[in-house]
Design a protein around this motif. Sequence first.
Motif, PDB file in Angstrom:
ATOM      1  N   HIS A   1      16.428 -19.196  -9.869  1.00  0.00           N
ATOM      2  CA  HIS A   1      16.994 -17.852  -9.850  1.00  0.00           C
ATOM      3  C   HIS A   1      16.672 -17.192  -8.512  1.00  0.00           C
ATOM      4  N   ASP A   2      17.681 -16.621  -7.890  1.00  0.00           N
ATOM      5  CA  ASP A   2      17.523 -16.050  -6.555  1.00  0.00           C
ATOM      6  C   ASP A   2      16.448 -14.977  -6.474  1.00  0.00           C
ATOM      7  N   MET A   3      16.192 -14.297  -7.583  1.00  0.00           N
ATOM      8  CA  MET A   3      15.239 -13.193  -7.577  1.00  0.00           C
ATOM      9  C   MET A   3      13.782 -13.654  -7.651  1.00  0.00           C
ATOM     10  N   HIS A   4      13.552 -14.892  -8.072  1.00  0.00           N
ATOM     11  CA  HIS A   4      12.196 -15.351  -8.327  1.00  0.00           C
ATOM     12  C   HIS A   4      11.622 -16.139  -7.150  1.00  0.00           C
ATOM     13  N   PRO A   5      10.300 -16.105  -6.980  1.00  0.00           N
ATOM     14  CA  PRO A   5       9.681 -16.892  -5.905  1.00  0.00           C
ATOM     15  C   PRO A   5       9.713 -18.382  -6.216  1.00  0.00           C
TER      16      PRO A   5
ATOM     17  N   ILE B   1      -0.544  -7.232 -29.276  1.00  0.00           N
ATOM     18  CA  ILE B   1       0.717  -7.887 -28.946  1.00  0.00           C
ATOM     19  C   ILE B   1       0.573  -8.663 -27.635  1.00  0.00           C
ATOM     20  N   TYR B   2      -0.016  -8.035 -26.624  1.00  0.00           N
ATOM     21  CA  TYR B   2      -0.239  -8.643 -25.315  1.00  0.00           C
ATOM     22  C   TYR B   2       1.046  -9.228 -24.731  1.00  0.00           C
ATOM     23  N   LYS B   3       2.097  -8.434 -24.809  1.00  0.00           N
ATOM     24  CA  LYS B   3       3.410  -8.907 -24.376  1.00  0.00           C
ATOM     25  C   LYS B   3       3.419  -9.303 -22.902  1.00  0.00           C
ATOM     26  N   ARG B   4       3.117  -8.357 -22.021  1.00  0.00           N
ATOM     27  CA  ARG B   4       3.206  -8.651 -20.584  1.00  0.00           C
ATOM     28  C   ARG B   4       2.138  -9.645 -20.148  1.00  0.00           C
ATOM     29  N   ALA B   5       0.976  -9.606 -20.777  1.00  0.00           N
ATOM     30  CA  ALA B   5      -0.083 -10.552 -20.420  1.00  0.00           C
ATOM     31  C   ALA B   5       0.359 -11.983 -20.704  1.00  0.00           C
ATOM     32  N   GLN B   6       1.017 -12.181 -21.830  1.00  0.00           N
ATOM     33  CA  GLN B   6       1.481 -13.522 -22.174  1.00  0.00           C
ATOM     34  C   GLN B   6       2.698 -13.925 -21.335  1.00  0.00           C
ATOM     35  N   ILE B   7       3.572 -12.965 -21.046  1.00  0.00           N
ATOM     36  CA  ILE B   7       4.704 -13.243 -20.164  1.00  0.00           C
ATOM     37  C   ILE B   7       4.191 -13.653 -18.783  1.00  0.00           C
ATOM     38  N   LEU B   8       3.142 -13.000 -18.315  1.00  0.00           N
ATOM     39  CA  LEU B   8       2.543 -13.327 -17.026  1.00  0.00           C
ATOM     40  C   LEU B   8       2.103 -14.794 -16.995  1.00  0.00           C
ATOM     41  N   ILE B   9       1.465 -15.245 -18.047  1.00  0.00           N
ATOM     42  CA  ILE B   9       1.037 -16.642 -18.119  1.00  0.00           C
ATOM     43  C   ILE B   9       2.247 -17.568 -18.161  1.00  0.00           C
ATOM     44  N   GLY B  10       3.244 -17.197 -18.952  1.00  0.00           N
ATOM     45  CA  GLY B  10       4.458 -18.000 -19.022  1.00  0.00           C
ATOM     46  C   GLY B  10       5.174 -18.078 -17.686  1.00  0.00           C
ATOM     47  N   ASP B  11       5.183 -16.971 -16.941  1.00  0.00           N
ATOM     48  CA  ASP B  11       5.838 -16.954 -15.628  1.00  0.00           C
ATOM     49  C   ASP B  11       5.108 -17.866 -14.638  1.00  0.00           C
ATOM     50  N   LEU B  12       3.784 -17.863 -14.692  1.00  0.00           N
ATOM     51  CA  LEU B  12       3.018 -18.763 -13.826  1.00  0.00           C
ATOM     52  C   LEU B  12       3.338 -20.214 -14.143  1.00  0.00           C
ATOM     53  N   TRP B  13       3.329 -20.540 -15.428  1.00  0.00           N
ATOM     54  CA  TRP B  13       3.640 -21.908 -15.866  1.00  0.00           C
ATOM     55  C   TRP B  13       5.031 -22.316 -15.398  1.00  0.00           C
ATOM     56  N   ALA B  14       6.000 -21.409 -15.551  1.00  0.00           N
ATOM     57  CA  ALA B  14       7.375 -21.719 -15.187  1.00  0.00           C
ATOM     58  C   ALA B  14       7.541 -21.863 -13.683  1.00  0.00           C
ATOM     59  N   CYS B  15       6.979 -20.931 -12.928  1.00  0.00           N
ATOM     60  CA  CYS B  15       7.124 -20.969 -11.478  1.00  0.00           C
ATOM     61  C   CYS B  15       6.535 -22.247 -10.893  1.00  0.00           C
TER      62      CYS B  15
ATOM     63  N   ARG C   1      15.200 -14.176 -21.051  1.00  0.00           N
ATOM     64  CA  ARG C   1      15.182 -13.445 -19.799  1.00  0.00           C
ATOM     65  C   ARG C   1      15.365 -14.353 -18.589  1.00  0.00           C
ATOM     66  N   MET C   2      14.786 -15.558 -18.623  1.00  0.00           N
ATOM     67  CA  MET C   2      14.724 -16.346 -17.410  1.00  0.00           C
ATOM     68  C   MET C   2      15.415 -17.705 -17.486  1.00  0.00           C
ATOM     69  N   TYR C   3      15.356 -18.359 -18.639  1.00  0.00           N
ATOM     70  CA  TYR C   3      15.784 -19.738 -18.672  1.00  0.00           C
ATOM     71  C   TYR C   3      17.203 -19.930 -19.172  1.00  0.00           C
ATOM     72  N   TYR C   4      17.658 -19.037 -20.005  1.00  0.00           N
ATOM     73  CA  TYR C   4      18.908 -19.269 -20.702  1.00  0.00           C
ATOM     74  C   TYR C   4      20.080 -18.844 -19.837  1.00  0.00           C
ATOM     75  N   HIS C   5      20.879 -19.794 -19.429  1.00  0.00           N
ATOM     76  CA  HIS C   5      22.016 -19.523 -18.561  1.00  0.00           C
ATOM     77  C   HIS C   5      23.296 -20.014 -19.250  1.00  0.00           C
TER      78      HIS C   5
ATOM     79  N   ASP D   1      15.413 -24.629 -19.155  1.00  0.00           N
ATOM     80  CA  ASP D   1      14.652 -25.624 -18.398  1.00  0.00           C
ATOM     81  C   ASP D   1      13.671 -24.901 -17.495  1.00  0.00           C
ATOM     82  N   VAL D   2      12.474 -25.449 -17.371  1.00  0.00           N
ATOM     83  CA  VAL D   2      11.449 -24.789 -16.574  1.00  0.00           C
ATOM     84  C   VAL D   2      11.891 -24.606 -15.129  1.00  0.00           C
ATOM     85  N   SER D   3      12.738 -25.491 -14.625  1.00  0.00           N
ATOM     86  CA  SER D   3      13.177 -25.381 -13.232  1.00  0.00           C
ATOM     87  C   SER D   3      14.061 -24.170 -12.989  1.00  0.00           C
TER      88      SER D   3
END
Length: 245
Positions: free
Chosen positions: A50-54, A199-213, A239-243, A43-45
């Motif tokens: 997660h305590d580590m994330h802003p 591949i642009y792995k981190r660049a795409q993760i960066l966009i995904g992190d913005l969307w999620a946050c 990494r972030m959503y699956y708990h 879930d995007v929320s």
Amino acid sequence: MALTPKESGEHIVKNAKYVRVLPEGIKKLTQEVLAGILDKRIDVSNFSQHDMHPKPTDAYAAEWIFLVDTLNFCFWTPTNYTKYKVNGQTGYFALCAAVNRAIAEGVDITNAEFYSKIDAETLRHIFRSDDGDTAVPLFDKRISCLHEVGNRLLEKWSGKFENVVLAAKNSAKELLTLIVQEFPCFRDEADFAGQRVAIYKRAQILIGDLWACYRGVGLGAFNDLECITMFTVNYMVTRMYYHPP
């Protein structure tokens, strides 16, 4: 000119000699992702929970995400080596813990003016491990990345990654282009089977992190998020959503 990540994936799969994509594996993954979405394990929320994330209300959230994703690479160590740990965390979350510890100590770590000229001694202190001996992997590369992106932000973007996001005008595709053009350390490309692939792995993760946050609004609002490849979506899920329960 490099192929897009989507085009690169297709080209690599078609020309790979030693690995192959198994359709049954893709089917299994999609079933697991769907099940996780339905029962709210994915879930995007979950990003901001997660305590580590802003949190999206944190004034520094976008700059924190950019800083962390600039440094989020290669935490692997051989099995017989001591893992790099900060506050008991390893890998990506050790990085998060180190950055958050610096913020708590009053270090202006998310400020491009600060990290564009950060010296090795200061960064080593910020990255100090729990045991005091284990160094963060690839230290020299990480400080080089900080200097690169920090100086570019100051030269063109008034020192704020937020301005890069705003320039993309809610387009994930345009933001991806801006990131890899403006910040070479995000530009993971290679020559493969006669083509320049990206591949642009981190660049795409960066966009995904913005969307999620930002939960798809404000700085996280993208009208074409589907252009981000499944590679990154899968990474974010694990990494972030699956708990797991």
